[in-house]
Write a protein that holds these residues in place. Structure first.
Motif, PDB file in Angstrom:
ATOM      1  N   GLY A   1      -8.510  13.777  -4.389  1.00 24.25           N
ATOM      2  CA  GLY A   1      -8.950  13.049  -5.640  1.00 24.25           C
ATOM      3  C   GLY A   1      -8.157  13.415  -6.640  1.00 24.25           C
ATOM      4  N   VAL A   2      -6.836  13.845  -6.539  1.00 27.37           N
ATOM      5  CA  VAL A   2      -6.082  13.845  -7.685  1.00 27.37           C
ATOM      6  C   VAL A   2      -5.733  12.445  -8.397  1.00 27.37           C
ATOM      7  CG1 VAL A   2      -3.648  14.763  -8.635  1.00 27.37           C
ATOM      8  CG2 VAL A   2      -5.130  15.943  -6.874  1.00 27.37           C
ATOM      9  N   VAL A   3      -5.842  12.404  -9.690  1.00 27.55           N
ATOM     10  CA  VAL A   3      -5.701  11.161 -10.309  1.00 27.55           C
ATOM     11  C   VAL A   3      -4.160  11.140 -10.763  1.00 27.55           C
ATOM     12  CG1 VAL A   3      -6.336   9.568 -12.200  1.00 27.55           C
ATOM     13  CG2 VAL A   3      -8.012  10.993 -10.739  1.00 27.55           C
ATOM     14  N   ARG A   4      -3.447   9.970 -10.775  1.00 29.90           N
ATOM     15  CA  ARG A   4      -2.207   9.874 -11.376  1.00 29.90           C
ATOM     16  C   ARG A   4      -2.200   8.307 -12.025  1.00 29.90           C
ATOM     17  NH1 ARG A   4       3.402  10.586  -8.980  1.00 29.90           N
ATOM     18  NH2 ARG A   4       4.669   8.764  -9.361  1.00 29.90           N
ATOM     19  N   ARG A   5      -1.668   8.466 -13.380  1.00 28.79           N
ATOM     20  CA  ARG A   5      -1.488   7.106 -14.066  1.00 28.79           C
ATOM     21  C   ARG A   5      -0.273   6.704 -13.517  1.00 28.79           C
ATOM     22  NH1 ARG A   5      -4.698   4.918 -17.918  1.00 28.79           N
ATOM     23  NH2 ARG A   5      -3.720   3.303 -19.075  1.00 28.79           N
ATOM     24  N   GLN A   6      -0.071   5.589 -13.085  1.00 25.70           N
ATOM     25  CA  GLN A   6       1.205   4.957 -12.569  1.00 25.70           C
ATOM     26  C   GLN A   6       1.488   3.489 -12.970  1.00 25.70           C
ATOM     27  OE1 GLN A   6       3.648   6.561 -10.459  1.00 25.70           O
ATOM     28  NE2 GLN A   6       4.744   4.784 -11.197  1.00 25.70           N
ATOM     29  N   ARG A   7       2.314   3.127 -13.355  1.00 29.28           N
ATOM     30  CA  ARG A   7       2.715   1.862 -13.791  1.00 29.28           C
ATOM     31  C   ARG A   7       3.438   1.050 -12.434  1.00 29.28           C
ATOM     32  NH1 ARG A   7       2.696  -1.956 -17.050  1.00 29.28           N
ATOM     33  NH2 ARG A   7       4.424  -3.709 -17.044  1.00 29.28           N
ATOM     34  N   VAL A   8       2.893  -0.016 -12.081  1.00 29.24           N
ATOM     35  CA  VAL A   8       3.305  -0.637 -10.827  1.00 29.24           C
ATOM     36  C   VAL A   8       3.905  -1.944 -11.210  1.00 29.24           C
ATOM     37  CG1 VAL A   8       2.682  -1.645  -8.687  1.00 29.24           C
ATOM     38  CG2 VAL A   8       1.419   0.564  -9.428  1.00 29.24           C
TER      39      VAL A   8
ATOM     40  N   GLU B   1       7.250  -4.846 -10.274  1.00 25.61           N
ATOM     41  CA  GLU B   1       7.890  -5.392  -8.938  1.00 25.61           C
ATOM     42  C   GLU B   1       8.893  -4.615  -8.202  1.00 25.61           C
ATOM     43  OE1 GLU B   1       7.100  -7.969  -7.105  1.00 25.61           O
ATOM     44  OE2 GLU B   1       5.468  -8.449  -8.631  1.00 25.61           O
ATOM     45  N   PRO B   2       9.910  -3.915  -9.082  1.00 25.28           N
ATOM     46  CA  PRO B   2      11.043  -3.106  -8.413  1.00 25.28           C
ATOM     47  C   PRO B   2      10.215  -2.037  -7.574  1.00 25.28           C
ATOM     48  CG  PRO B   2      11.508  -3.543 -10.615  1.00 25.28           C
ATOM     49  CD  PRO B   2      10.047  -4.160 -10.295  1.00 25.28           C
ATOM     50  N   LEU B   3       9.003  -1.296  -8.070  1.00 25.89           N
ATOM     51  CA  LEU B   3       8.512  -0.131  -7.591  1.00 25.89           C
ATOM     52  C   LEU B   3       7.722  -0.747  -6.329  1.00 25.89           C
ATOM     53  CD1 LEU B   3       7.538   2.653  -7.565  1.00 25.89           C
ATOM     54  CD2 LEU B   3       5.447   2.044  -8.708  1.00 25.89           C
ATOM     55  N   ALA B   4       7.206  -1.866  -6.353  1.00 23.88           N
ATOM     56  CA  ALA B   4       6.203  -2.487  -5.181  1.00 23.88           C
ATOM     57  C   ALA B   4       7.559  -2.546  -4.187  1.00 23.88           C
ATOM     58  CB  ALA B   4       5.739  -3.764  -5.579  1.00 23.88           C
ATOM     59  N   THR B   5       8.606  -3.166  -4.366  1.00 22.65           N
ATOM     60  CA  THR B   5       9.580  -3.628  -3.572  1.00 22.65           C
ATOM     61  C   THR B   5      10.042  -2.097  -2.777  1.00 22.65           C
ATOM     62  OG1 THR B   5      10.130  -5.265  -4.761  1.00 22.65           O
ATOM     63  CG2 THR B   5      11.863  -4.589  -3.108  1.00 22.65           C
ATOM     64  N   ARG B   6      10.292  -1.214  -3.478  1.00 22.61           N
ATOM     65  CA  ARG B   6      10.769   0.102  -3.164  1.00 22.61           C
ATOM     66  C   ARG B   6       9.525   0.977  -2.052  1.00 22.61           C
ATOM     67  NH1 ARG B   6      12.061   1.313  -8.176  1.00 22.61           N
ATOM     68  NH2 ARG B   6      10.826   3.053  -8.270  1.00 22.61           N
TER      69      ARG B   6
ATOM     70  N   ALA C   1       0.700  -1.494   3.465  1.00 23.44           N
ATOM     71  CA  ALA C   1       2.359  -1.779   3.704  1.00 23.44           C
ATOM     72  C   ALA C   1       2.938  -2.337   2.360  1.00 23.44           C
ATOM     73  CB  ALA C   1       2.357  -2.976   4.709  1.00 23.44           C
ATOM     74  N   GLY C   2       1.981  -2.417   1.432  1.00 25.09           N
ATOM     75  CA  GLY C   2       2.602  -2.814   0.246  1.00 25.09           C
ATOM     76  C   GLY C   2       1.769  -2.478  -1.028  1.00 25.09           C
ATOM     77  N   LEU C   3       2.183  -2.521  -2.076  1.00 26.92           N
ATOM     78  CA  LEU C   3       1.399  -2.318  -3.584  1.00 26.92           C
ATOM     79  C   LEU C   3       0.703  -3.494  -3.809  1.00 26.92           C
ATOM     80  CD1 LEU C   3       3.340   0.576  -5.368  1.00 26.92           C
ATOM     81  CD2 LEU C   3       1.409   0.898  -3.897  1.00 26.92           C
ATOM     82  N   PRO C   4      -0.666  -3.714  -3.725  1.00 30.40           N
ATOM     83  CA  PRO C   4      -1.330  -5.267  -4.201  1.00 30.40           C
ATOM     84  C   PRO C   4      -1.459  -5.303  -5.698  1.00 30.40           C
ATOM     85  CG  PRO C   4      -2.827  -3.788  -3.269  1.00 30.40           C
ATOM     86  CD  PRO C   4      -1.787  -2.764  -3.170  1.00 30.40           C
ATOM     87  N   TRP C   5      -1.348  -4.239  -6.330  1.00 28.17           N
ATOM     88  CA  TRP C   5      -1.835  -4.131  -7.781  1.00 28.17           C
ATOM     89  C   TRP C   5      -0.204  -4.346  -8.663  1.00 28.17           C
ATOM     90  CZ3 TRP C   5      -1.553   0.781  -5.643  1.00 28.17           C
ATOM     91  CH2 TRP C   5      -2.557   0.895  -4.913  1.00 28.17           C
ATOM     92  N   ARG C   6      -0.393  -4.738 -10.011  1.00 31.84           N
ATOM     93  CA  ARG C   6       0.552  -4.645 -10.858  1.00 31.84           C
ATOM     94  C   ARG C   6      -0.002  -4.154 -12.379  1.00 31.84           C
ATOM     95  NH1 ARG C   6       2.510  -5.243  -6.906  1.00 31.84           N
ATOM     96  NH2 ARG C   6       4.273  -6.681  -6.290  1.00 31.84           N
ATOM     97  N   GLY C   7       0.865  -3.525 -13.243  1.00 29.28           N
ATOM     98  CA  GLY C   7       0.358  -3.091 -14.231  1.00 29.28           C
ATOM     99  C   GLY C   7      -0.113  -1.491 -14.097  1.00 29.28           C
ATOM    100  N   ASN C   8      -0.780  -0.998 -15.169  1.00 26.92           N
ATOM    101  CA  ASN C   8      -1.101   0.453 -14.870  1.00 26.92           C
ATOM    102  C   ASN C   8      -2.373   0.493 -14.246  1.00 26.92           C
ATOM    103  OD1 ASN C   8       0.780   1.165 -17.083  1.00 26.92           O
ATOM    104  ND2 ASN C   8      -0.450   0.702 -18.811  1.00 26.92           N
TER     105      ASN C   8
ATOM    106  N   LEU D   1       4.332   8.776  -0.539  1.00 28.33           N
ATOM    107  CA  LEU D   1       5.317   7.605  -0.992  1.00 28.33           C
ATOM    108  C   LEU D   1       5.626   7.236  -2.115  1.00 28.33           C
ATOM    109  CD1 LEU D   1       4.568   5.051   2.212  1.00 28.33           C
ATOM    110  CD2 LEU D   1       6.434   6.880   2.057  1.00 28.33           C
ATOM    111  N   ILE D   2       4.299   7.243  -2.939  1.00 32.11           N
ATOM    112  CA  ILE D   2       4.491   6.546  -4.315  1.00 32.11           C
ATOM    113  C   ILE D   2       5.118   7.800  -4.995  1.00 32.11           C
ATOM    114  CG2 ILE D   2       3.180   5.823  -6.401  1.00 32.11           C
ATOM    115  CD1 ILE D   2       1.284   4.728  -4.410  1.00 32.11           C
ATOM    116  N   GLU D   3       4.495   8.827  -5.036  1.00 33.70           N
ATOM    117  CA  GLU D   3       5.017  10.244  -5.415  1.00 33.70           C
ATOM    118  C   GLU D   3       6.679  10.324  -5.379  1.00 33.70           C
ATOM    119  OE1 GLU D   3       3.515  13.797  -4.448  1.00 33.70           O
ATOM    120  OE2 GLU D   3       3.097  14.259  -6.543  1.00 33.70           O
TER     121      GLU D   3
END
Lengths: 307, 616
Positions: free
Chosen positions: A243-250, A252-257, A227-234, B39-41
């Motif tokens: 198995g596709v890998v995606r480098r994503q910066r997480v 607070e705004p992204l976690a809220t959205r 239900a949420g994104l528990p991590w922050r940072g890269n 969703l993230i994408e």
């Protein structure tokens, strides 16, 4: 948690839950084989249902002789039929359903719970495992013997078996897709066990689920972490489906959205199910199944008290 | 504004970005599986790759470390404060060699750097900008740095090979014990020992003119010859052509082996008095154009008397001297060549070459005494060992005469001055040949031939008349015969061989004593008022200036020289100990904040973010 422990836990949890809850068999009159549940048509139960004019071929034992005496017309006395409803269970076996051991165990518990409920109601049950657009029938005995996952794994992947249908894969590999089309039987109690974590319109899936007589039930096991994104940072995110890998910066705004989008996703499903008369309930993966069913599933009518 | 005794200490400021980088990079990217990829994408479609750099998280340790770096740099750089009473003189000496023309921009930049570095080393700085040209005055001397920079920009290197020593000694004298001097040159070998110097040169593949001559041919025209030298270490290909009177000849190819010297020549076109031989250009342009003028010496009219053997000898000799013409009807002679008795010679008012009547003695023996020359330009370098004759005869030297040759105790050849003609500052000269010409071997002795020729040429050049000649750059321009030159009013018009507008400038009093041709290749004229004195071409002829094999970039710094100047003109930072103490405190504070307390508890209470759970 190893596989044996998970299987043991699933079977035990399902039995405990089935002792208290059952699938919503009592929500409507069923059609089907003779059984313990009142059917939609006339039958041989003790419950009077109606009168009608005698037609040749009717069982003369059911002629209402008192009425014949009063009116001189042969009238048949009809009783409610007692039937055993068909139960169709489709379980989503995509990778997201086994994201964590807890979610895997809850899925297994729900499958076992459905089979146990059907057994207790004397209802014939048919099970299918759906992985994307790939379907595979499962024998109820395998579920009862807790070997259905082993048999599925032994059968290889859909691609290896060659039974994967065109269009089953998505761009970027086997990304999350809706299961189906599912072979629901008309008039059956149709139970879909899926986390519903795939994009797209719920309508096609729900239309099939609501079609014909019967009841459609969606049981959606869900993890609190989802239900949420528990991590922050890269974060190097790996899609569990392909198995596709995606480098994503997480941040607070992204976690809220994300949290809002997650809630909106299931709100859409809930609303779509309500419109089509499909019972929808999210089943938490945390805690005992017996307790988990007492929450939203019971409130939504997806299960009912078995006592 | 402080100055730093150890500027290298400022490198410690690099610790600031290093610390930031460490704090940026201290969190590695976490790996996580997700079931909600779709969703993230949808939420972050443009972040297919996240930033490599993590967000900088503020912490007390970070700020303490960041603060410690400037303080450490400050302490390491040893800041010092200029004393109010301090003064210094900074002398920048620019190499005036023509070769520096190729590196003029680099030299100006080096001078500017030196001034920037020296500025602020004392409360009051006197700038001296000068060249190694011992004859040139300083380009600037004063306290305005901008004016000194502007003076450097005006610098024009034109000299040939020369000794920078006198200029450097002068610069050291001006700078004094507390001052600094810097020689900016292009070759390390020009730098005397113990001299700060900046080298701005580099090897250049240069091909250029190394000298030229122009001679009169038999037809009366002139033929020029020019030497072209390849100063490069590799074979070079060039082309050359002649530009004259607005026209340009066809390009001629010229291939030169490494280090080769070759001659090109051609006839100067008829009717052309000035031309330029042009080589295809290279990085050193000063030797790529060779200006030429058709030489026109001063005219000298001579009268030759007699028809004996001696007269015939002098006729041939005088006829081969450029500018000499024999007197004709109605043309007065300036010089007379004649056999005269002693009395006749004494009465002759004009200068000339005179020899006595034939020796009538029947048995005159040869005089075996050696012939000894005096120290005079007319006889300098001449060999009289082969001379034989009957000894001094005919003329006797009188007081005031200048002997040129002696045989025994008697002058064999001497000069006698004549009284100046009306309106002339000086009179002519008589070359008295006091020996019997017929019984001597003078007509066959090269030294005697050259003596007479030199005398004729000298007398020609002493005439008051304009002339046209080719000169080496910075070569001496002979203005004898024009006594009014020292009175002033002399102007020089110069036009570079590369073209452009002619530049007219007065000739300074310092230059008039020894007037020289321009330092750059080009055409020039010298005028006294409206009277033309000289028309000439200055030719680049010092081949050493076109050789850049030894040119290099370098910097010679005297050990401890800057440090000594700093210590003399500044005082140490009075708060140095406090800065050091603060640095120690910051280091300890950073260590403590990071959880380095002896009890191992996070004294700062800073909460560390837990590692991400690999769940969704």
């Amino acid at each position: 948690m190893n596989a044996d422990a998970a299987s043991f836990s699933a079977r035990r949890g399902a039995l405990a839950a089935a002792a208290r809850w059952r699938l919503p068999f009592s929500r409507q009159a069923w059609r089907g084989l003779a059984g313990n549940w009142l059917g939609a048509g006339a039958g041989s139960s003790l419950d009077f249902q109606d009168h009608r004019t005698y037609v040749p071929g009717d069982d003369p034992r059911h002629i209402h002789w008192q009425a014949f005496a009063r009116t001189g017309a042969l009238t048949m006395k009809l009783y409610r039929a007692e039937v055993a409803p068909f139960v169709d269970v489709a379980v989503d076996v995509s990778a997201s359903m086994a994201l964590t051991p807890a979610k895997l165990a809850r899925t297994d518990e729900l499958v076992a719970f459905c089979v146990e409920c059907a057994d207790r109601a004397g209802a014939p049950v048919r099970l299918h495992a759906a992985h994307g657009r790939t379907l595979r029938a499962m024998a109820p005995d395998e579920v009862r013997a807790e070997r259905w996952r082993e048999r599925m794994n032994a059968g290889g992947s859909a691609a290896e078996r060659g039974d994967e249908k065109p269009g089953a894969t998505k761009a970027g590999g086997n990304a999350a897709v809706a299961p189906g089309p599912l072979p629901w039987r008309p008039g059956a109690l149709k139970v879909l066990i899926s986390d519903l974590l795939f994009p797209g319109d719920p309508a096609p899936l729900l239309v099939a689920l609501a079609a014909g007589a019967g009841i459609g039930v969606v049981l959606a096991p869900g993890l609190a972490e989802e239900a949420g994104l528990p991590w922050r940072g890269n974060i190097e995110l790996t899609d569990c489906e392909n198995g596709v890998v995606r480098r994503q910066r997480v941040d607070e705004p992204l976690a809220t959205r994300y949290a809002a989008a997650y809630a909106r996703h299931f709100a859409l499903w809930r609303e779509a199910c309500r419109k089509r008369g499909v019972l929808f309930a999210r089943v938490p993966c945390e805690g005992l199944l017996m307790n988990a069913l007492a929450g939203e599933p019971f409130a939504a009518g997806a299960v009912e008290a078995g006592l | 504004m402080p100055i730093f005794g150890n500027p290298a200490g400022l490198w410690a400021l690099l610790g600031v970005p290093a610390i930031l980088a460490i704090h940026f990079l201290q969190q590695r990217a976490k790996i996580a599986r997700t079931s909600t990829w779709f969703l993230i994408e949808k939420l972050a479609p443009d972040s297919a790759r996240g930033r490599t750099w993590d967000r900088l998280r503020s912490s007390r340790a970070l700020w303490l470390q960041l603060l410690s770096m400037p303080i450490a740099a400050w302490v390491l750089a040893e800041p010092r404060w200029v004393r109010a009473e301090s003064a210094q003189t900074v002398a920048v000496v620019l190499d005036a060699s023509a070769s520096m023309e190729a590196f003029r921009g680099d030299a100006i930049a080096a001078a500017d750097r030196e001034m920037v570095l020296a500025e602020g080393l004392a409360a009051r700085t006197t700038w001296v900008v000068m060249t190694t040209d011992p004859r040139a005055p300083a380009l600037y001397r004063g306290t305005e740095r901008e004016a000194a920079t502007a003076a450097v920009a005006r610098w024009q290197p034109e000299l040939g090979q020369h000794d920078p020593g006198p200029a450097l000694r002068l610069a050291h004298g001006l700078a004094g014990a507390s001052g600094r001097t810097l020689l900016i040159t292009d070759t390390r070998t020009k730098v005397p020992a113990g001299q700060r110097a900046a080298g701005v040169g580099r090897p250049i593949e240069n091909v250029g003119f190394a000298g030229a001559s122009i001679t009169r041919d038999e037809g009366g025209g002139h033929t020029w010859r020019a030497l072209v030298k390849n100063n490069a270490g590799t074979a070079q290909h060039r082309t050359w052509h002649l530009e004259a009177a607005g026209t340009k000849s066809a390009e001629q190819p010229l291939d030169l082996a490494p280090g080769a010297l070759t001659e090109i020549s051609a006839r100067l076109p008829d009717g052309v008095d000035a031309a330029t031989v042009v080589l295809s250009p290279d990085e050193f342009a000063a030797d790529d154009r060779l200006p030429l003028v058709r030489p026109r010496p001063k005219p000298l009219v001579v009268q030759l008397d007699g028809d004996d053997g001696a007269a015939e000898f002098f006729r041939k000799l005088a006829g081969n001297v450029d500018g000499v013409a024999f007197a004709g009807a109605g043309v007065p002679a300036t010089l007379r060549l004649a056999r005269l008795s002693a009395d006749e010679a004494a009465r002759e008012p004009r200068g000339g070459v005179f020899w006595p009547q034939a020796d009538q003695r029947a048995q005159a023996s040869l005089l075996t005494d050696p012939v000894t020359p005096e120290r005079d330009p007319l006889v300098a370098g001449l060999n009289w060992q082969g001379w034989f004759g009957t000894g001094p005869y005919g003329y006797a030297a009188a007081p005031g005469d200048t002997p040129l040759l002696w045989q025994g105790r008697w002058p064999l050849v001497f000069l006698r001055a004549t009284s100046p003609a009306p309106g002339r500052a000086e009179g002519g000269r008589k070359l008295m040949l006091a020996f019997d010409w017929a019984t001597s071997n003078a007509s066959r002795l090269p030294a005697a031939v050259l003596l007479v020729r030199r005398f004729l040429e000298a007398e020609r050049d002493r005439q008051h008349a304009p002339y046209t000649a080719n000169f080496d750059c910075n070569g001496i321009v002979d203005l004898q015969g024009n006594p009014a030159v020292s009175a002033g009013g002399l102007t020089r018009t110069f036009q570079s061989a590369a073209g452009g507008e002619p530049v007219v400038e007065p000739v300074g009093a310092g230059e008039r004593a020894e007037l020289r041709a321009p330092g750059r290749a080009g055409f020039f004229t010298l005028k006294q008022g409206d009277e033309l004195l000289v028309r000439g071409a200055a030719q680049f002829a010092d081949a050493r200036q076109g050789d850049f094999h030894a040119a290099e970039k370098f910097f010679i710094e005297l050990p401890g020289e800057r440090q000594t100047a700093i210590e003399r003109n500044t005082r140490a930072d009075p708060f140095a100990a406090w800065w050091l103490l603060a640095l120690v405190a910051l280091g300890f504070g950073s260590w403590w904040t990071r959880g380095g307390s002896p009890r191992g508890s996070p004294a700062s209470g800073e909460q560390r973010e837990p590692e991400a759970r690999v769940t969704a």
